[in-house]
Structure formats: structure tokens, C-alpha cells
Design a protein around this motif. Structure first.
Motif, PDB file in Angstrom:
ATOM      1  N   GLN A   1       2.121   1.926  -3.381  1.00 40.78           N
ATOM      2  CA  GLN A   1       1.072   2.543  -4.224  1.00 40.78           C
ATOM      3  C   GLN A   1       1.004   4.048  -3.999  1.00 40.78           C
ATOM      4  O   GLN A   1       0.931   4.829  -4.937  1.00 40.78           O
ATOM      5  CB  GLN A   1      -0.295   1.948  -3.890  1.00 40.78           C
ATOM      6  N   VAL A   2       1.018   4.428  -2.721  1.00 43.91           N
ATOM      7  CA  VAL A   2       0.956   5.863  -2.387  1.00 43.91           C
ATOM      8  C   VAL A   2       2.157   6.587  -2.989  1.00 43.91           C
ATOM      9  O   VAL A   2       2.030   7.663  -3.571  1.00 43.91           O
ATOM     10  CB  VAL A   2       0.910   6.065  -0.843  1.00 43.91           C
TER      11      VAL A   2
ATOM     12  N   HIS B   1       3.846   5.777  -5.584  1.00 44.55           N
ATOM     13  CA  HIS B   1       3.644   5.878  -7.037  1.00 44.55           C
ATOM     14  C   HIS B   1       2.797   7.098  -7.359  1.00 44.55           C
ATOM     15  O   HIS B   1       3.129   7.887  -8.229  1.00 44.55           O
ATOM     16  CB  HIS B   1       2.922   4.636  -7.573  1.00 44.55           C
ATOM     17  N   GLN B   2       1.687   7.203  -6.589  1.00 47.18           N
ATOM     18  CA  GLN B   2       0.769   8.329  -6.830  1.00 47.18           C
ATOM     19  C   GLN B   2       1.473   9.665  -6.603  1.00 47.18           C
ATOM     20  O   GLN B   2       1.211  10.633  -7.302  1.00 47.18           O
ATOM     21  CB  GLN B   2      -0.462   8.224  -5.917  1.00 47.18           C
ATOM     22  N   LEU B   3       2.373   9.693  -5.637  1.00 45.18           N
ATOM     23  CA  LEU B   3       3.071  10.943  -5.342  1.00 45.18           C
ATOM     24  C   LEU B   3       4.246  11.181  -6.291  1.00 45.18           C
ATOM     25  O   LEU B   3       4.891  12.220  -6.246  1.00 45.18           O
ATOM     26  CB  LEU B   3       3.585  10.943  -3.889  1.00 45.18           C
ATOM     27  N   GLY B   4       4.533  10.189  -7.122  1.00 51.47           N
ATOM     28  CA  GLY B   4       5.598  10.343  -8.113  1.00 51.47           C
ATOM     29  C   GLY B   4       7.003  10.068  -7.597  1.00 51.47           C
ATOM     30  O   GLY B   4       7.984  10.451  -8.224  1.00 51.47           O
TER      31      GLY B   4
ATOM     32  N   LYS C   1       0.842  -1.204   0.000  1.00 49.11           N
ATOM     33  CA  LYS C   1       0.000   0.000   0.000  1.00 49.11           C
ATOM     34  C   LYS C   1       0.885   1.265   0.000  1.00 49.11           C
ATOM     35  O   LYS C   1       0.598   2.212  -0.735  1.00 49.11           O
ATOM     36  CB  LYS C   1      -0.892  -0.026   1.260  1.00 49.11           C
TER      37      LYS C   1
ATOM     38  N   GLU D   1      -2.788  12.915   2.860  1.00 47.39           N
ATOM     39  CA  GLU D   1      -3.484  11.777   2.252  1.00 47.39           C
ATOM     40  C   GLU D   1      -3.057  10.466   2.925  1.00 47.39           C
ATOM     41  O   GLU D   1      -3.874   9.598   3.221  1.00 47.39           O
ATOM     42  CB  GLU D   1      -3.091  11.711   0.775  1.00 47.39           C
TER      43      GLU D   1
END
Ligand SMILES: [Zn+2]
Ligand SMILES: [Zn+2]
Length: 242
Positions: A33-34, A36-39, A30, A68
Motif C-alpha cells: 500500500q505504501v 502504491h502511494q509513493l508511486g 501494508k 512516512e
């Protein structure tokens, strides 16, 4: 850092149940994933692919102050910060001193990650988590001769030692498991390290023999099998002068 090592650390050194270890793995997925979303991670990378200690410390700070992530963590009963916390404890070698040879409890074959950067370059490598853990576990002593002393590292505030791959990384193609493993990384003082790269064969040989004898069983545990003569032969040919 290797996922397999983290799992074994949790079970063998922290004495967690396998089910708890799986729970932490879920947190790690998880968190990846976070990130990744934050780059902060590239395609197909996970938190385990960050192998610089200082990059990991930075990522830890970023996550802890990201709203987040904080919200997600609260909804998940803080399982994500718990996972991250345990992982950082592993990275920092907490409880390594609870047993005599902590990393020998964790040794296991590690698959080769062909898509990863190859770390044939060793200097500067002290920032790499795997090297740092080996130095910690060897108590910052020179494995060629534990009476060798160095100086205090300004950056780490520990005795200055260097990590060396006993079987050089440029021989990776000859093995079907990774050579970038605990069992193949040796803690050496700068003089002994330079000897193994820049010295004459005659002076290297007794040191290589001794180090190999000490690590052979652990290399086997890591799926790396070769005899002493074969080792001495291939290493003489392939150690790069640095
Ligand atoms: Zn080296
Ligand atoms: Zn030394």
C-alpha cells in the motif's frame, strides 16, 4: 516473487508458526500500500511482483529512509520493517544452506498470473529473484555436471551460472499451473545452457533425460505432470535457439 513460496519458506525453512507467517503477510500488504502511494507500484501490483533483485534492494533503501514509512512502522511496533527484513532474507536465500535441498521443501503449485509479463526471454535473467534463489540453492554448480567450472561473476562475486527453464515458458498454455517455478528452473554452466538451446538433438538428449529424471518428482510437487517421452518430444520442438 511468489507469495506462496515466501509463506512456505517461513514455515518449512525458518520454522515459523503459521500464525507468524500470516502476520508477515499482513506487513507485506501494508508495505505494498505504501509503495502504491509513493508511486513505485502500478495498479494491482504488490511487492511480490517486483522480481528483480536490484529493484528490491532499491525499494528496501527507499522505504527505510522514508519518514512516512518510519512513522507507520513505529506506530505498528516495527512489524513492517520486521516483515520487510524477513522477506529480504528469503530473497537472499538466508538459511537455504541449513537443509540439503531447501527449494524442494518449498515446491508447490503456483497459479498462472496471466496479467504478468511473460518471461520467455532468459538472458539476462540472473537478476530475477527466482533464478538467483535456484542458483544459490544449487550452490552455483552446473546441474548437468557438477564438475563444470566457469568464472567469477563481476556483478555477483559468485561462480557464473545461468538459469534455464527445463520445460520452456512458451509451452505455458499446455499447463494449468505456472512453469516459472523453482522445480522447472535449472542451474547450468554457459556451455551446457547453450547446448540445450543450440546443440544438435543427439547431444541434447542425454542431458535432458538426466535433468528430467532429477526433477520429475519436484515437478509433480509443483503440479506439473508429464512423462519423460512426452517431455523429450515437446521440448525438442519448442526450445528456442538463442
Ligand atoms: Zn535456457
Ligand atoms: Zn555444464
Amino acid at each position: 516473487m511468489q507469495q506462496e513460496y515466501f509463506e512456505r519458506y517461513l514455515v518449512e525453512i525458518r520454522k515459523k508458526k503459521a500464525s507468524t507467517a500470516r502476520h508477515y503477510q499482513e506487513s507485506m500488504r501494508k508495505i505494498s500500500q505504501v509503495l502504491h502511494q509513493l508511486g513505485y507500484l502500478e495498479f494491482e501490483e504488490t511487492l511480490y511482483d517486483i522480481d528483480s533483485y536490484y529493484d528490491l534492494k532499491r525499494i528496501e533503501d527507499i522505504l527505510k529512509s522514508n519518514q512516512e514509512f518510519i512513522d507507520l512502522d513505529e506506530r505498528g511496533n516495527r512489524m513492517y520493517t520486521a516483515g520487510l527484513h524477513r522477506y529480504m532474507e528469503f530473497v537472499e536465500g538466508q538459511k537455504f544452506d541449513a537443509v540439503p535441498n531447501p527449494l524442494s521443501l518449498i515446491d508447490c503449485p503456483i497459479p498462472i498470473h496471466y496479467n504478468k509479463k511473460v518471461y520467455a526471454k532468459e538472458v539476462p535473467s540472473r537478476d530475477r529473484v527466482i533464478v538467483r534463489q535456484v542458483l544459490l540453492s544449487e550452490k552455483f554448480l552446473c546441474e548437468s555436471n557438477t564438475s563444470h567450472s566457469t568464472f567469477t561473476s563481476r556483478k555477483y562475486r559468485t561462480p557464473y551460472m545461468e538459469g534455464h527453464h527445463l520445460i520452456p515458458m512458451n509451452l505455458q498454455a499446455h499447463f494449468n499451473v505456472s512453469l516459472d517455478v523453482y522445480a522447472n528452473i535449472i542451474s547450468l554452466c554457459p556451455t551446457c545452457h547453450r547446448l540445450l538451446h543450440n546443440g544438435i538433438r543427439q547431444e541434447q538428449k542425454p542431458v535432458l533425460k538426466r535433468l528430467f529424471d532429477e526433477r520429475q518428482d519436484r515437478l509433480v510437487e509443483s503440479g506439473i505432470r508429464l512423462g519423460k517421452n512426452e517431455f523429450l518430444e515437446i521440448v525438442a520442438e519448442s526450445v528456442k535457439v538463442i
